[in-house]
Structure formats: C-alpha cells, structure tokens
Design an enzyme around this catalytic site. Structure first.
Site, PDB file in Angstrom:
ATOM      1  N   SER A   1       0.681  -1.295   0.106  1.00  0.00           N
ATOM      2  CA  SER A   1      -0.006   0.125   0.009  1.00  0.00           C
ATOM      3  C   SER A   1       0.837   1.106   0.000  1.00  0.00           C
ATOM      4  O   SER A   1       2.088   1.045   0.248  1.00  0.00           O
ATOM      5  CB  SER A   1      -0.849   0.015   1.167  1.00  0.00           C
ATOM      6  OG  SER A   1      -1.551   1.255   1.362  1.00  0.00           O
TER       7      SER A   1
ATOM      8  N   TYR B   1      -1.962  -0.613  10.415  1.00  0.00           N
ATOM      9  CA  TYR B   1      -1.906  -0.975   9.201  1.00  0.00           C
ATOM     10  C   TYR B   1      -0.798  -0.232   8.312  1.00  0.00           C
ATOM     11  O   TYR B   1      -0.155  -1.264   7.732  1.00  0.00           O
ATOM     12  CB  TYR B   1      -3.192  -0.264   8.410  1.00  0.00           C
ATOM     13  CG  TYR B   1      -3.403  -0.675   7.017  1.00  0.00           C
ATOM     14  CD1 TYR B   1      -3.880  -1.847   6.533  1.00  0.00           C
ATOM     15  CD2 TYR B   1      -2.989   0.270   5.876  1.00  0.00           C
ATOM     16  CE1 TYR B   1      -4.220  -2.023   5.471  1.00  0.00           C
ATOM     17  CE2 TYR B   1      -3.275   0.074   4.728  1.00  0.00           C
ATOM     18  CZ  TYR B   1      -3.757  -1.108   4.304  1.00  0.00           C
ATOM     19  OH  TYR B   1      -4.019  -1.421   2.955  1.00  0.00           O
TER      20      TYR B   1
END
Length: 268
Positions: free
Chosen positions: A155, A168
């Site tokens: 990501s 995350y």
C-alpha cells in the site's frame, strides 16, 4: 475495452497467440473482490490459468467461474491453509508460476485506549503473515518450475506515514521491507519478488472511508489500474521493486533514498 475493464475474462483456451502468460498458473489470494478480482481477470486475459483464494466462497467461486479457473477457500493467516492452497493449485494445473499475495484487511484500532489485541492480530495475520506464509508455501512450487513471480499487495501506507491507521501502516511497511530484502535474496533462484503500493483504490477496505474521500474530493483508483500494474510486474524482469500507484500518475517503482553510510569517528 479490455476484459478486465468489462468484468468478463476471455474464456480459457480462447486467448490470443500473443498472450504473455499462456501456459502459466497463477494463485490470487483475496481474489473474490476488489483488487484481487480485477487482477485475477487481468491474469486470465493474459493467458494464465488462475486459482482464486478467499474466505468469501460465493464471491471467490464467481470470479473463478469468470476466469475459467478454480476456487479454494483459504485463511491466509494459517500456514497450513497456504500450503494446502499451493497443493490444490498443483493438483488442478500441474504447478504454480505466479502468486499474487493480495488478501488484506484494515486494522480498526490504534495503540491507545482503542487498542484491540484481536483486531491487531487479525490485521497482522492477513496483511503480513499472509505474505510471509504465502511466500514460504509457494516457493517450492516455483522452484520446481525453474522460477516464477511473487507479487505482494502492500500500500502507499507502506511508503508513507498513516496517522489514521498506524498499525496498518506498520504491517504494510513490513511488506515493503520484506519485498526489498527478498527481491535480491531470491534472484539467484529465478524467483522475482515485488510489491504494488496503491493509494486509495477500489476495494472493500476503503468502504469506511468513502464519505471522507468524497468530501475531500480524493479520487479512488480503479481496481483495474492496480491489476494492470500487477500484470506489468509479472511480465517484466524487475525484482525487489515497490510500485506506487497514485491517481494521475504513471505507476512505477518507488525510488528509495540510500541510507547514509558511516561517518568519521568523532574527533577524527
């Protein structure tokens, strides 16, 4: 319009002679929706035979039917489930050449009063363990074919700070570090290891953020753009690369700055 854009893959055996992945076998985790679904369609359109893995059996079977492949239920946070997935792909198609380790979830908690150990372990299990376990499980199959390609879905959160979901960010940074380290480590075995690092892309993981993204007029990256980047990586020759994907920019490997070397001892 490509098959990936239309949502319908070319039926197995009806790809053009120039299909770059003809004869290759691909595993796609988290393949029932979002980035995994789009990537499974793109890989199939390029000629690959695809095994779709997900905990969402209904969605996974639907995608498997679209690509003329097979579905396997798999919890990527379980090492034995990853091994069983690879065994299944070998049984169905005779081997594995490509693994897209895409399954992932948002954390849903921070490290303060809202810290939830169960949510933390769930996110680490899917986002980091799923990549490590998936890599460990698929490596023998790739070696048996003389090499192959592993792509992990990281990501933009693995390349930048993520105050809204620091845990995350932590597991995605770990995937980026793993990619940069395993790329050169596996190169001598003809196994390439790369990652895609999209910003806000069309998937279930952004569902809680859609109102905020709309209010701030932040564009959402179509899943097909990520899938096309995955295809570029798989059909390329790079390794250890982390491809960023941002709206309005051409996806490319992120250029990391070198770590400063040792300086002179104090007083010298």
């Amino acid at each position: 319009m490509s098959a990936a854009e239309s949502g319908v893959a070319a039926p197995r055996g009806e790809h053009t002679d120039g299909a770059p992945l003809r004869g290759k076998v691909a595993i796609v985790t988290g393949g029932a929706s979002g980035l995994g679904r789009a990537s499974a369609l793109a890989l199939a359109e390029a000629g690959a035979r695809v095994v779709v893995a997900d905990l969402d059996a209904r969605g996974g079977r639907e995608v498997a039917d679209l690509v003329g492949g097979h579905f396997r239920a798999c919890d990527v946070s379980d090492l034995d489930a990853n091994r069983a997935l690879v065994d299944f792909a070998q049984e169905q198609f005779g081997g594995v050449d490509i693994a897209l380790l895409n399954a992932g979830v948002a954390t849903g908690c921070g490290v303060g009063e809202d810290f939830d150990p169960a949510r933390y372990r769930r996110a680490m299990g899917a986002n980091l363990d799923g990549v490590v376990f998936g890599t460990h499980a698929v490596l023998p199959a790739l070696r048996a074919r003389g090499g192959g390609s592993i792509v992990a879905t990281a990501s933009l959160a693995g390349l930048a700070a993520v105050p809204l979901d620091p845990l995350y960010g932590a597991n995605k940074h770990a995937v980026v570090g793993l990619t940069r380290s395993l790329g050169p480590a596996l190169a001598q075995e003809n196994v390439r290891f790369n990652a895609v690092c999209p910003g806000f892309a069309e998937s279930r993981i952004i569902d809680p953020l859609r109102e905020m993204l709309s209010a701030q007029q932040l564009p959402v990256i179509p899943a097909e753009v990520v899938a096309d980047t995955v295809l570029r990586i798989v059909t390329g020759d790079g390794t250890g690369e982390c491809w960023f994907i941002q709206p309005g920019r051409e996806p490319e490997p992120f250029r990391f700055r070198s770590v400063p070397g040792p300086g002179k001892p104090v007083g010298v």
